[in-house]
Write a protein that holds these residues in place. Structure first.
Motif, short mmCIF file in Angstrom:
data_model
loop_
_atom_site.label_atom_id
_atom_site.label_comp_id
_atom_site.label_asym_id
_atom_site.label_seq_id
_atom_site.Cartn_x
_atom_site.Cartn_y
_atom_site.Cartn_z
N MET A 1 -21.86 -78.12 0.73
CA MET A 1 -21.19 -77.90 -0.65
C MET A 1 -21.17 -76.06 -0.73
SD MET A 1 -23.63 -77.44 -3.92
CE MET A 1 -23.31 -77.53 -5.51
N GLU A 2 -19.85 -76.50 -1.39
CA GLU A 2 -19.76 -74.86 -1.60
C GLU A 2 -19.63 -74.25 -3.06
OE1 GLU A 2 -16.52 -72.74 -0.95
OE2 GLU A 2 -16.87 -73.55 1.02
N VAL A 3 -20.29 -73.29 -3.06
CA VAL A 3 -21.07 -72.90 -3.99
C VAL A 3 -20.08 -71.28 -4.42
CG1 VAL A 3 -23.05 -73.87 -4.20
CG2 VAL A 3 -23.18 -71.85 -2.65
N SER A 4 -20.11 -70.69 -5.96
CA SER A 4 -19.67 -69.78 -6.32
C SER A 4 -20.60 -68.33 -6.00
CB SER A 4 -19.14 -69.26 -7.77
OG SER A 4 -20.41 -70.32 -8.57
N ALA A 5 -20.28 -66.69 -6.16
CA ALA A 5 -21.04 -65.84 -5.78
C ALA A 5 -22.14 -65.91 -6.92
CB ALA A 5 -20.08 -64.56 -5.81
N THR A 6 -23.17 -64.99 -6.03
CA THR A 6 -24.69 -64.94 -7.03
C THR A 6 -24.56 -64.47 -7.65
OG1 THR A 6 -25.63 -65.96 -4.89
CG2 THR A 6 -27.16 -64.97 -6.76
N ILE A 7 -24.57 -63.69 -9.34
CA ILE A 7 -24.35 -62.87 -9.76
C ILE A 7 -25.90 -62.38 -9.47
CG2 ILE A 7 -24.70 -61.88 -12.68
CD1 ILE A 7 -23.14 -64.47 -12.78
N LEU A 8 -25.69 -60.66 -9.24
CA LEU A 8 -26.46 -59.67 -8.67
C LEU A 8 -27.41 -59.15 -9.54
CD1 LEU A 8 -24.47 -58.54 -5.37
CD2 LEU A 8 -26.05 -60.55 -6.08
N LEU A 9 -28.23 -59.78 -10.49
CA LEU A 9 -29.20 -58.59 -11.89
C LEU A 9 -29.43 -57.46 -11.90
CD1 LEU A 9 -30.46 -62.09 -14.22
CD2 LEU A 9 -28.10 -61.45 -14.61
N PHE A 36 -32.75 -72.36 -2.09
CA PHE A 36 -32.25 -72.20 -3.11
C PHE A 36 -30.82 -71.19 -3.11
CE2 PHE A 36 -34.67 -74.69 -6.71
CZ PHE A 36 -36.19 -74.76 -5.48
N ILE A 37 -30.00 -72.25 -3.66
CA ILE A 37 -28.72 -71.41 -4.18
C ILE A 37 -28.35 -70.31 -5.83
CG2 ILE A 37 -26.40 -70.76 -4.69
CD1 ILE A 37 -25.90 -71.53 -1.79
N LEU A 38 -28.94 -69.47 -6.56
CA LEU A 38 -28.70 -69.58 -7.93
C LEU A 38 -27.70 -69.34 -8.44
CD1 LEU A 38 -32.03 -67.93 -7.81
CD2 LEU A 38 -31.74 -70.26 -8.23
N ASP A 39 -27.31 -69.63 -9.79
CA ASP A 39 -26.22 -68.42 -10.50
C ASP A 39 -26.24 -67.41 -10.47
OD1 ASP A 39 -27.77 -69.14 -12.13
OD2 ASP A 39 -26.26 -69.21 -14.19
N GLN A 40 -27.25 -66.94 -10.58
CA GLN A 40 -28.11 -65.45 -10.72
C GLN A 40 -29.43 -65.45 -10.26
OE1 GLN A 40 -27.42 -64.63 -15.29
NE2 GLN A 40 -29.07 -65.47 -15.33
N THR A 41 -29.10 -63.89 -10.18
CA THR A 41 -30.76 -63.77 -9.39
C THR A 41 -31.27 -62.48 -9.20
OG1 THR A 41 -31.89 -64.30 -6.76
CG2 THR A 41 -29.81 -63.20 -6.82
N ILE A 42 -32.57 -62.43 -9.29
CA ILE A 42 -33.88 -61.05 -9.74
C ILE A 42 -33.82 -60.21 -8.42
CG2 ILE A 42 -33.71 -60.89 -11.93
CD1 ILE A 42 -36.58 -61.78 -11.43
N PHE A 43 -33.76 -61.13 -7.44
CA PHE A 43 -34.17 -60.99 -6.05
C PHE A 43 -33.19 -60.39 -5.56
CE2 PHE A 43 -36.44 -64.35 -7.58
CZ PHE A 43 -37.82 -64.03 -7.23
N TYR A 44 -33.75 -58.85 -4.33
CA TYR A 44 -33.22 -58.30 -4.14
C TYR A 44 -32.61 -59.38 -1.97
CZ TYR A 44 -30.96 -54.41 -1.03
OH TYR A 44 -29.54 -53.47 -0.35
N SER A 68 -38.35 -65.37 2.13
CA SER A 68 -37.53 -64.70 3.30
C SER A 68 -36.08 -64.65 1.62
CB SER A 68 -37.16 -64.69 4.01
OG SER A 68 -36.04 -65.48 4.29
N VAL A 69 -35.22 -63.44 1.60
CA VAL A 69 -33.71 -63.48 0.57
C VAL A 69 -32.85 -62.54 1.73
CG1 VAL A 69 -32.84 -62.91 -1.19
CG2 VAL A 69 -35.28 -63.30 -0.68
N ARG A 70 -31.72 -63.59 1.66
CA ARG A 70 -30.75 -62.86 2.50
C ARG A 70 -29.28 -63.04 1.61
NH1 ARG A 70 -33.12 -60.18 6.95
NH2 ARG A 70 -34.90 -61.60 7.31
N PHE A 71 -28.29 -62.44 2.30
CA PHE A 71 -27.14 -62.18 2.31
C PHE A 71 -25.94 -63.14 3.03
CE2 PHE A 71 -23.15 -60.33 -0.02
CZ PHE A 71 -23.62 -60.69 -1.19
N ALA A 72 -25.14 -64.06 2.18
CA ALA A 72 -24.49 -64.40 3.61
C ALA A 72 -22.61 -65.20 2.16
CB ALA A 72 -24.53 -65.15 3.91
N ASP A 73 -21.44 -64.99 2.62
CA ASP A 73 -20.91 -65.57 1.97
C ASP A 73 -20.84 -65.24 0.48
OD1 ASP A 73 -19.90 -66.11 4.24
OD2 ASP A 73 -20.81 -67.65 4.06
N GLY A 74 -21.28 -64.00 -0.29
CA GLY A 74 -21.39 -63.64 -1.50
C GLY A 74 -22.66 -64.66 -2.59
N CYS A 75 -23.18 -65.15 -1.55
CA CYS A 75 -24.28 -65.68 -2.09
C CYS A 75 -25.78 -65.39 -1.45
CB CYS A 75 -24.34 -67.34 -1.25
SG CYS A 75 -22.99 -68.56 -2.59
#
Ligand SMILES: [Zn+2]
Length: 246
Positions: A1-9, A36-44, A68-75
């Motif tokens: 599933m394609e998801v949009s980039a996560t907003i980094l709160l 989990f992929i969310l529309d926005q996150t507070i987790f670094y 654990s929390v990782r960053f890939a492809d804007g998410c």
């Protein structure tokens, strides 16, 4: 599933420890953990020498524990396990950060910036190449050399400058610059790993700007005490180990 980039709160408010989000996707990652992929996150998500945040994603009847929390492809990818109940796509969920861990990481990371400022103020005009801000033995590395005979003096000078900067205090400031060429207006050194094709956040600690996506404490004087623990030089690189007390 394609998801949009996560907003980094956490970009705008590093002291936001609780928030809500909408679930965009729940899937299994390559290690078999639930992701989990969310529309926005507070987790670094781990990066820039700073460890990831821990915490929970919750609803009234369900708890997902983040491992654990990782960053890939804007998410931002939140990996972990359900410790009760379940959740689904489009559900609105509550996010809660492990506050002590976040504050410890933000303190260690901010102290790394202060080492940069102290280095520049003590006329060690070296380009930073690497930062490791984990609590076990944080350090910052630079391209350059401090000879063995000069290291004791350097520790003394840097410690005195760190103490002066902390007692002077001041706000940690951040802004986003639109283009790579604007970075030079704010940063004395621009590390080579900085992306050239997208907006970059600049964080300024005690007068020295640095491109940075991490989380920081708001006030320099809250660091209380930062001291150099060790200076090592090898193959044209100098490593400044430090500890944050208090
Ligand atoms: Zn930073």
């Amino acid at each position: 599933m394609e998801v949009s980039a996560t907003i980094l709160l956490y970009f705008d408010d590093p002291e936001l420890y609780q928030s809500s989000a909408t679930v965009l996707d729940i899937r299994e990652n390559e290690d078999g953990a639930t992701q989990f992929i969310l529309d926005q996150t507070i987790f670094y998500p781990q990066g820039g020498g700073q460890p990831f945040d821990l915490g929970t994603i919750q609803t009234e009847n369900s708890v997902f524990e983040i491992e654990s929390v990782r960053f890939a492809d804007g998410c931002v990818l939140h990996n972990g396990k359900f410790v009760g109940g379940s959740m689904g796509v489009d559900e609105v969920v509550d996010l809660k950060i492990h506050i002590e861990r976040r504050i410890l990481n933000a303190r260690n990371h901010t102290a790394g910036h202060l080492i940069d400022t102290a280095m520049a103020n003590c006329n060690f005009n070296f380009t930073p190449t690497k930062g490791y801000h984990f609590p076990d033995s944080p350090y910052v590395e630079y391209e350059g050399m401090i000879e063995a005979d000069d290291r004791e003096d350097a520790v003394e000078k840097l410690d005195a400058e760190l103490a002066r900067l902390i007692s002077t205090g001041g706000k940690v400031e951040s802004l986003v610059v639109d283009s790579y060429s604007d970075l030079k207006d704010y940063c004395k050194y621009v590390p080579t790993y900085v992306p050239k094709d997208k907006p970059v956040r600049v964080v300024t600690v005690a007068g020295l700007g640095c491109p940075c996506g991490g989380t920081h404490i708001g006030e320099i004087s809250d660091l209380i005490s930062v001291k150099v623990s060790k200076i090592k030089s090898k193959s044209g690189n100098v490593r400044i180990g430090y500890r944050v007390e208090g």
